[in-house]
Design an enzyme around this catalytic site. Structure first.
Site, PDB file in Angstrom:
ATOM      1  N   PRO A 149       0.826  -1.214   0.000  1.00  0.00           N
ATOM      2  CA  PRO A 149       0.000   0.000   0.000  1.00  0.00           C
ATOM      3  C   PRO A 149       0.863   1.269   0.000  1.00  0.00           C
ATOM      4  O   PRO A 149       0.376   2.339  -0.324  1.00  0.00           O
ATOM      5  CB  PRO A 149      -0.816  -0.101   1.290  1.00  0.00           C
ATOM      6  N   GLU A 157       2.229  -7.391   8.519  1.00  0.00           N
ATOM      7  CA  GLU A 157       2.429  -5.931   8.502  1.00  0.00           C
ATOM      8  C   GLU A 157       3.438  -5.504   7.442  1.00  0.00           C
ATOM      9  O   GLU A 157       3.782  -4.328   7.343  1.00  0.00           O
ATOM     10  CB  GLU A 157       2.876  -5.441   9.886  1.00  0.00           C
ATOM     11  N   ARG A 211      -2.665  -7.704 -20.553  1.00  0.00           N
ATOM     12  CA  ARG A 211      -3.587  -7.291 -21.608  1.00  0.00           C
ATOM     13  C   ARG A 211      -2.841  -6.562 -22.726  1.00  0.00           C
ATOM     14  O   ARG A 211      -3.322  -6.485 -23.851  1.00  0.00           O
ATOM     15  CB  ARG A 211      -4.660  -6.353 -21.056  1.00  0.00           C
ATOM     16  N   ASP A 240      -9.818   0.938 -24.382  1.00  0.00           N
ATOM     17  CA  ASP A 240     -10.500   0.814 -23.114  1.00  0.00           C
ATOM     18  C   ASP A 240     -10.537   2.092 -22.312  1.00  0.00           C
ATOM     19  O   ASP A 240      -9.766   3.019 -22.526  1.00  0.00           O
ATOM     20  CB  ASP A 240      -9.875  -0.300 -22.284  1.00  0.00           C
TER      21      ASP A 240
END
Ligand code: 6GU
Length: 224
Positions: A86, A113, A151, A166
């Site tokens: 994150p 963590e 992709r 897209d």
């Protein structure tokens, strides 16, 4: 492209990689995916890979030894190591395109963590986050990055222009889609889509896409 997924739960990836486009890409030999269990690189007889954080705080931290050893076992010339966290750079279409050009991607998935900072450093080429929320581990994020990146590999989608058309690629949402039947629950497919007039269809689709983007994601439109 060779892909290594380093985690504590190699089985985690089975379903997603064994279905649909990812399965087809593997069967076509476009991607060669391997699963590495970081626990196999544990350094004691209990196969321990985590310990309590120095300085206190909740939860457990992945020890540097097993992670460093696992990375060094799969790393080589042409490898590109992505650490899912994150605390990383947020995933964008341009990052995905950049990843699709690499010959060997290594996804390092943190658990608990996170990972002792000393195992990372010069071993990691990019830290990536998939958004501003916290997942229980990096495996799901790795799958998201992998799916969104391959992709862009020639041959994966089967229709090369699709990836470039897209949503987000052009800074706006995709247009709404319709297929048969012509009437569903009393709602008709918009007449213009049945008109055969390609210019009008393109114009209508663009209007719809812009309208919805402005409504739901005004920030996207500004960025464009
Ligand atoms: Cl890459 N990992 C985790 N654990 N949580 C996340 C994330 C990654 N990106 C957003 N949330």
């Amino acid at each position: 492209m060779r892909i290594d997924l380093l985690s504590l739960f190699p089985e985690y990836f089975r379903g997603p990689l064994d279905e649909s486009m990812l399965r087809i890409a593997r069967e076509k030999g476009l991607i060669d995916v391997r699963f590495v269990d970081i626990r196999d690189f544990a350094e004691d007889k209990h196969r321990r890979v985590d310990d309590r954080p120095y300085g206190g705080g909740p939860g457990m931290v992945m020890m540097p030894g097993p992670v460093a050893k696992a990375l060094d076992a799969v790393r080589g010339e042409g490898s590109y190591v992505i650490h899912l966290t994150p605390q990383g750079e947020r995933l964008t279409p341009s990052l995905c395109k950049e990843f699709a050009l690499k010959e060997h991607l290594i996804f390092l998935c943190g658990h608990y963590e996170g990972i002792d900072e000393r195992a990372l450093g010069e071993r990691v080429d990019k830290e990536v986050s998939i958004g501003d929320y916290v997942l229980t581990n990096g495996c799901l994020a790795a799958l998201v990055v992998l799916d969104a990146s391959i992709r862009y590999l020639p041959g994966v989608l089967g229709h090369e222009e699709a990836a470039l058309q897209d949503s987000f690629e052009q800074g706006i949402f995709d247009y709404p889609q319709y297929t048969r039947p012509e009437v569903f629950e009393g709602k008709e497919v918009p007449l213009v889509l049945r008109s055969g007039n390609h210019a009008e269809i393109a114009q209508w689709r663009r209007q719809q896409a812009l309208k919805k983007t402005a409504l739901v994601r005004p920030d996207l439109k500004e960025r464009r």
